[in-house]
Design an enzyme around this catalytic site. Structure first.
Site, PDB file in Angstrom:
ATOM      1  N   ARG A 283       0.672 -13.557  -1.383  1.00  0.00           N
ATOM      2  CA  ARG A 283      -0.789 -13.651  -1.487  1.00  0.00           C
ATOM      3  C   ARG A 283      -1.261 -15.073  -1.822  1.00  0.00           C
ATOM      4  O   ARG A 283      -2.247 -15.558  -1.273  1.00  0.00           O
ATOM      5  CB  ARG A 283      -1.235 -12.706  -2.613  1.00  0.00           C
ATOM      6  CG  ARG A 283      -2.714 -12.541  -2.778  1.00  0.00           C
ATOM      7  CD  ARG A 283      -2.999 -11.794  -4.084  1.00  0.00           C
ATOM      8  NE  ARG A 283      -2.202 -10.591  -4.231  1.00  0.00           N
ATOM      9  CZ  ARG A 283      -2.551  -9.397  -3.765  1.00  0.00           C
ATOM     10  NH1 ARG A 283      -3.690  -9.251  -3.137  1.00  0.00           N
ATOM     11  NH2 ARG A 283      -1.761  -8.352  -3.936  1.00  0.00           N
ATOM     12  N   CYS A 351     -14.844   7.471   8.991  1.00  0.00           N
ATOM     13  CA  CYS A 351     -15.292   8.761   8.454  1.00  0.00           C
ATOM     14  C   CYS A 351     -14.615   9.039   7.115  1.00  0.00           C
ATOM     15  O   CYS A 351     -13.815   9.971   6.986  1.00  0.00           O
ATOM     16  CB  CYS A 351     -14.963   9.862   9.445  1.00  0.00           C
ATOM     17  SG  CYS A 351     -15.969   9.715  10.888  1.00  0.00           S
ATOM     18  N   GLU A 352     -14.867   8.196   6.158  1.00  0.00           N
ATOM     19  CA  GLU A 352     -14.332   8.324   4.804  1.00  0.00           C
ATOM     20  C   GLU A 352     -15.401   7.781   3.878  1.00  0.00           C
ATOM     21  O   GLU A 352     -15.818   6.611   4.041  1.00  0.00           O
ATOM     22  CB  GLU A 352     -13.089   7.426   4.612  1.00  0.00           C
ATOM     23  CG  GLU A 352     -11.860   7.829   5.365  1.00  0.00           C
ATOM     24  CD  GLU A 352     -11.153   9.026   4.771  1.00  0.00           C
ATOM     25  OE1 GLU A 352     -11.087   9.125   3.539  1.00  0.00           O
ATOM     26  OE2 GLU A 352     -10.675   9.858   5.549  1.00  0.00           O
TER      27      GLU A 352
END
Ligand code: PLP
Length: 428
Positions: A283, A351-352
């Protein structure tokens, strides 16, 4: 001079227009700057050290080329990452192969390719490596990943060093002695040393002290009882970056100075020679070098509750907010000159209900068609992307000086169906 939000000298609204959205944008110069800093503040300062980039953060063939030219090694964690490195002609001797459940096929691939080290994560892996190595007549260099029983202050899902962890060999002295014994007797495995990885997105440098002490004590026991001389200690990655507000990105030396001091004090204090130290940042190298561009579509104002501004991506290209509540900052790229008079919650198109990229972002008055730039998405976004809701994955543009190159093409609807087959009886 553009009045839009610029990233590395590029007008992000023009990038969105040229390549479409959603779009991952990555700066080669920023990645190189981080690698240079690892070299100058770590590799050039301390002898007998090595730095490998944790490729799970972001991996493409172009990224392999950048990492190779910067002189860093590569940490891979699956056959797919290994294959990517091989296809990019990455020097295999500089590859470290991790994984808490490597398959026989993956181990065979790693041995055939000639990776520099395999990090053993579970007991049975020793036998798997030994039989493959013997069959191929190749000696394999290994490290043992030890669970140091140290809890990093980070989200539970990215903690790895605690006792109750699926990663690494548990810190049980007697069984570890037996494993070391077995490995030292093998003519096919060279046990170079140990590895630990406390967790990701860490901001405390002294958290590494405890784990180093644990390994030091273990090394002392093994030297006394088995005559094993620890050659290498891989202290993993985990160096945190700033996403939104509070926690600031620290220099690499903020971590490595403490690590190196701790290693020296611990090992010399125990009468042991100081091992080669390996770090594995992921990262920290690539996170801040990337942004994601989206186009805002539906805007819903729920009186006295909130305003939802939905974008053309979300959870499939960046699952981190839904997965562990990761926080991001963003800017309306075409309205950076305008006053931020409103607050909007940036929703994805999946769709969450959990598909929310940013809660309560201060923004100027929004319109459909505005371009949103989400910052610091270079790590664990593209590499964690899915095709949920059959949404094609975005492309990746690499900015290099004044040039912009597409390094990953946007997926098409046909790409989504490439591997699908309909059995004959369903076609009738
Ligand atoms: C073994 C190992 N090394 C290095 C890393 C890289 O961590 P980070 O990206 O936080 O530096 C990870 C991340 O999960 C890891 O599991």
């Amino acid at each position: 001079m553009s009045t839009n939000y610029c990233f590395q000298g590029f007008d992000t609204v023009s990038l969105a227009k040229d390549y479409g959205t959603p779009l991952y944008v990555l700066s080669e110069d920023m990645i190189r700057e981080k690698c240079r800093s690892v070299r100058e503040s770590f590799l050039n300062v301390y002898s007998n050290t090595e730095a490998v980039y944790a490729s799970k953060a972001f991996l493409t063939k172009a990224m392999c080329k950048i990492i190779e030219s910067e002189g860093l090694g590569l940490d891979v964690v699956s056959g797919g990452e290994l294959f990517t490195a091989k296809e990019a002609n990455f020097p295999m001797g500089k590859v470290i192969f991790h994984g808490n459940n490597k398959s026989l096929e993956e181990l065979e691939m790693a041995i055939d390719y000639g990776v520099g080290r395999i990090v053993v994560d579970f007991e049975e892996e020793i036998g798997m490596i030994e039989s493959l190595a013997k069959a191929k007549g190749k000696k394999v260099n290994c490290l043992f990943r030890i669970t140091p029983s140290i809890e990093g202050k980070t989200h539970k899902y990215i903690m790895t060093g605690q006792k109750d962890s699926k990663f690494g060999i548990p810190l049980e002295l007697e069984s570890l002695k037996a494993l070391v014994d077995k490995t030292l007797k093998s003519p096919w495995i060279t046990l170079q040393g140990f590895h630990f990885h406390i967790g990701s997105q860490l901001f405390e440098n002294h958290i590494y002290d405890g784990a180093i002490q644990v390994i030091g004590n273990l090394a002392k026991e093994l030297k006394i009882h088995q005559g094993m001389e620890l050659q290498e200690l891989n202290v993993g990655g985990g160096f945190g970056i700033q996403y939104r507000g509070d926690q600031k990105t620290r220099s690499i030396s903020f971590f490595t100075e403490v690590i190196m001091k701790s290693v020296k004090n611990t090992f010399e204090g125990l009468g042991l020679s100081v091992p080669r130290i390996i770090i594995e940042p992921g990262r920290w190298i690539v996170g801040e070098a990337g942004i994601t561009l989206y186009t805002i579509g539906a805007i819903k104002k729920i009186p006295e509750i909130r305003t939802y501004a939905s974008v053309d991506g979300g959870l499939p290209d960046n699952p981190r907010p839904a997965l562990y509540g990761a926080k991001y900052d963003g800017v309306i790229a075409n309205k950076v000159q305008e006053e931020k008079t409103e607050v909007a919650t940036i929703a994805g198109k999946c769709c969450e209900s959990g598909d929310i990229l940013i809660w309560d972002l201060k923004v100027p008055k929004l319109d459909s068609g505005d371009v949103l730039a989400v910052k610091n998405t270079g790590a664990y976004n593209y590499s964690m992307a899915s095709q949920y809701n059959k949404i094609p994955k975005p492309g990746v543009v690499l900015l290099s000086g004044r040039r912009a190159n597409l390094i990953v093409k946007r997926e098409t609807y046909s790409d989504l169906l490439r591997n699908e087959e309909v059995p004959g009886h369903l076609e009738e």
